[in-house]
Motif scaffolding. Sequence first.
Motif, PDB file in Angstrom:
ATOM      1  N   PHE A 254      -8.068  -2.781   0.640  1.00 46.84           N
ATOM      2  CA  PHE A 254      -7.795  -1.261   0.635  1.00 46.84           C
ATOM      3  C   PHE A 254      -8.216  -0.814  -0.695  1.00 46.84           C
ATOM      4  N   LEU A 255      -7.907  -1.276  -1.601  1.00 45.82           N
ATOM      5  CA  LEU A 255      -8.326  -0.722  -2.957  1.00 45.82           C
ATOM      6  C   LEU A 255      -9.933  -0.684  -3.108  1.00 45.82           C
ATOM      7  N   ALA A 256     -10.550  -1.580  -2.467  1.00 45.39           N
ATOM      8  CA  ALA A 256     -12.093  -1.266  -2.488  1.00 45.39           C
ATOM      9  C   ALA A 256     -12.448  -0.044  -1.579  1.00 45.39           C
ATOM     10  N   SER A 257     -11.972   0.021  -0.410  1.00 41.99           N
ATOM     11  CA  SER A 257     -12.147   1.227   0.565  1.00 41.99           C
ATOM     12  C   SER A 257     -12.002   2.351  -0.529  1.00 41.99           C
ATOM     13  N   GLN A 258     -10.822   2.556  -1.290  1.00 39.37           N
ATOM     14  CA  GLN A 258     -10.445   3.431  -1.873  1.00 39.37           C
ATOM     15  C   GLN A 258     -11.333   3.769  -3.118  1.00 39.37           C
ATOM     16  N   ALA A 259     -12.040   2.944  -3.704  1.00 36.22           N
ATOM     17  CA  ALA A 259     -12.828   2.900  -4.980  1.00 36.22           C
ATOM     18  C   ALA A 259     -14.017   3.586  -4.427  1.00 36.22           C
ATOM     19  N   VAL A 260     -14.419   3.416  -3.019  1.00 34.15           N
ATOM     20  CA  VAL A 260     -15.812   4.228  -2.533  1.00 34.15           C
ATOM     21  C   VAL A 260     -15.316   5.626  -2.283  1.00 34.15           C
TER      22      VAL A 260
ATOM     23  N   ASP B 218       5.316  -4.598  -5.851  1.00 31.40           N
ATOM     24  CA  ASP B 218       4.961  -4.138  -7.374  1.00 31.40           C
ATOM     25  C   ASP B 218       3.465  -4.067  -7.425  1.00 31.40           C
ATOM     26  N   LEU B 219       2.615  -3.959  -6.027  1.00 34.79           N
ATOM     27  CA  LEU B 219       1.390  -3.581  -6.111  1.00 34.79           C
ATOM     28  C   LEU B 219       0.878  -3.488  -4.726  1.00 34.79           C
ATOM     29  N   ASN B 220       1.424  -4.668  -3.899  1.00 36.99           N
ATOM     30  CA  ASN B 220       0.505  -4.723  -2.738  1.00 36.99           C
ATOM     31  C   ASN B 220       0.926  -3.767  -1.800  1.00 36.99           C
ATOM     32  N   THR B 221       2.021  -3.255  -1.542  1.00 34.98           N
ATOM     33  CA  THR B 221       2.158  -2.046  -0.327  1.00 34.98           C
ATOM     34  C   THR B 221       1.509  -1.138  -0.852  1.00 34.98           C
ATOM     35  N   GLN B 222       1.849  -0.567  -1.943  1.00 35.87           N
ATOM     36  CA  GLN B 222       1.275   0.810  -2.418  1.00 35.87           C
ATOM     37  C   GLN B 222       0.078   0.637  -2.472  1.00 35.87           C
ATOM     38  N   MET B 223      -0.822  -0.308  -2.952  1.00 37.01           N
ATOM     39  CA  MET B 223      -2.490  -0.240  -2.763  1.00 37.01           C
ATOM     40  C   MET B 223      -2.787  -0.454  -1.431  1.00 37.01           C
ATOM     41  N   THR B 224      -1.910  -1.044  -0.635  1.00 40.07           N
ATOM     42  CA  THR B 224      -2.404  -1.447   1.016  1.00 40.07           C
ATOM     43  C   THR B 224      -2.380   0.085   1.478  1.00 40.07           C
ATOM     44  N   TYR B 225      -1.736   0.974   1.086  1.00 39.53           N
ATOM     45  CA  TYR B 225      -1.443   2.557   1.579  1.00 39.53           C
ATOM     46  C   TYR B 225      -1.738   3.554   0.779  1.00 39.53           C
TER      47      TYR B 225
END
Length: 773
Positions: free
Chosen positions: A660-666, A353-360
């Motif tokens: 991973f969300l933080a990395s994607q934010a950059v 519901d968020l975790n796997t999708q955002m990790t990848y």
Amino acid sequence: MKKLKCFMVLVLIMQLNNSLAQKKGVLEFPKSEDNLILTAPIDRWDEAIPLGNGLLGGLLWGEKNTLRLSLDRGDLWDERTNGEPEWWKKHTYAKGVELINEKQYDVVSTWWDTPYNGTTPTKLAAGRVEIQFPVDEILKDFELNLASAEGIARFQSKSIVKVIYSATKPIVLITIKGTSPSAVNLLSTMDVFKKGKVDSEESSGGTTEKLGYPDAIKGKSKNASWYIQTAAEGLEYCVYTQSKQVGNETLVAVTIATSTEAKDVLNLAKRRCKSALDQGYNAVLAKHKGWWTEFWKKSSVRVPDAAVQKQYNLVQYFYGAASRTNAPPMPLQGVWTADSGSLPPWKGDYHNDLNTQMTYMAYQESGRFEEGASYINYLWNRRKVFQDFAKDFYGTKGLACPGVMSYSGQPLGGWGQYSLSPTMSAWSAHLFYLHWLYTADDKFLKEKAYPWSSGVGECMLGLLKPDQNGVLKLPLSSSPEIFDSSPQAWLKPNSNYDLMSLKMLFLSLSEMAAAIGKTSDVKRWSDAATATGNFHTKADGTLLLDAITELPSSHRHLSNIIGMYPFNLITKEGGEKDIMVIEASLKDWEKKGTSAWIGYSFSWMSCMQARVGNAEEAVKNLDIFVKAFVSRNGFHLNGDQTKSGYSNSTSRPFTLEGNFLASQAVQEMLLQSWSPTPGKLNSGIIRIFPAVPTKWGDASFTDLRAEGGYKVSAARKNNKTSWFSITAKNAGFVRIKDDFQGQKPKWNSTRVQFNDGIYEVNLAKGQKLEALF
């Protein structure tokens, strides 16, 4: 005269090419100042130095004269169902719909929530190695060398220990120089439980003893020790360690072998350790470094903020350490399962519901496709399991993955509104779509992305029914994780979350069908997207939870505005209505405050603000995440560790998606390439430095990926773009948004056209377009 003008143009292009040749993006490997350096002691597993090779994982920590290496392996799972076997076949979705319509909420909650409350299914840890040194050897500090993926422990005496999780073999190798260990002890998970103190925040699934396993069979020889653990359902694994003295150097090899690899797990483990010791540390390290060199060559980012830069590089490292093409994908804690005698937080499972999708979600732009393929392949390889689940639970054709599941794909249950929500599968399908967009791999599209995603589409169409106005509606609807598991959490179908997930799924299917020439499917999916109707808003544009329910207060999950990010359904380029919705909805979230947020909420909001062009808000949320929601080793801890009031939660459980969300934010601040018209083939637009905050006046990146398979590099000086290049993987038409603050790019091509704020040009396969300002 014409010839003279042509000649002058050619000269200008040649001069520009020469100038650009001196300004090309150069890949930057992690620098020494980017390394993770921690002062001893480290007395908690979740503050340790994280190491791994995708399959095996480890945590390096310790204090005084004791060095610990916590052990993990990605496929160590106890898959025993809690309660009635295959309960989902008896307590089906259709029966749940019937009872919920009769307001028998407690019955359905018992059916769907109770299975999660047991000890299993759960991820398993693998014990630890403890190395004792003479009492006068005192640990000074620890370091993670990102470039070489080596863990380092230094003593005050200048003695040194180095650890690698071989990038090419399922082996751990430790070298000790300057001193000799007085003992190398191997502890089973039960030994750890008996020795340690369990943290209640880490024990949502209970403690190791609750598994009811027989005692591990332990063995020892002159230079080796091992234990063989019989787990559940025929699983057996051997943890083995062996030492060797080579001159003044002590070598220690460690491995974990399972019955899925060989019948004789002890013999397999012995052979692995002997081979590594025979080769020696330097030989194993050479191959290991070679792999990591290629890993870091994929792309690089450089921003003028040391804390953000360190977090970005560390999280990219996590992909290499915890996710590999043919290894298990990362669950909540990756290959760093809790080492405290407890079972991992939330069973270390796969939350969809968020975790796997955002990790990848961060691997696509950084080009780490082999690491990202771990989850894609996992989902693909379990399609029969998911087809059976769609048939047995939802009563439909196609396929669906449970919202909360084990390594085998078994539904674990939990709050039924989310753990058994069908649209979680639509969000997972989005990862197949993105993988295709960023790789531009048409074979993958045809063989995996479209078949898997269209299977989800079939399941959704099997559940959706038109209302009196012809709008397709689900029988049940929810919005993660609003109102927890209360009856109020059953929202009026369709919630905005469900609606956005469905619409994005159908539009992506229409686009993918067009790319492979399935003309009839294009219309079918496009019509389905239209038939889901419009998003639910107030008169001022504020997005609701459903047609009648407002977001009541601060909340951790940005589910009702998911259409802004990661989906590109509501965009700053979508016209006045979209802009009104964006501004009103973000203002509403700001008004509600962050008291109920946790770490990932801040990094998700950073991505969201970057996507809509709010650079300063994006960096503000990113800075809060990096400052307050990470352990000193960089792990995302759910609560505010500074107790600064960013959140009411100060809890400690560690999960990876916030990282991973933080990395994607950059990456979102530096490069974007989404389409303002999703569902339309080849409609992506590249945006260079679309949301860079003022304090990042000088920034650069090399070989980040854009949709369409393009490699993009760029540099920014004094808050203005100074140079960029775009290299085409395949022949195609590239579009670049004019975000250059009135600057006119000097191109290395005369064929670039400018139309309505977009630069456009056809590129041949492998051709590089460059611009200088």
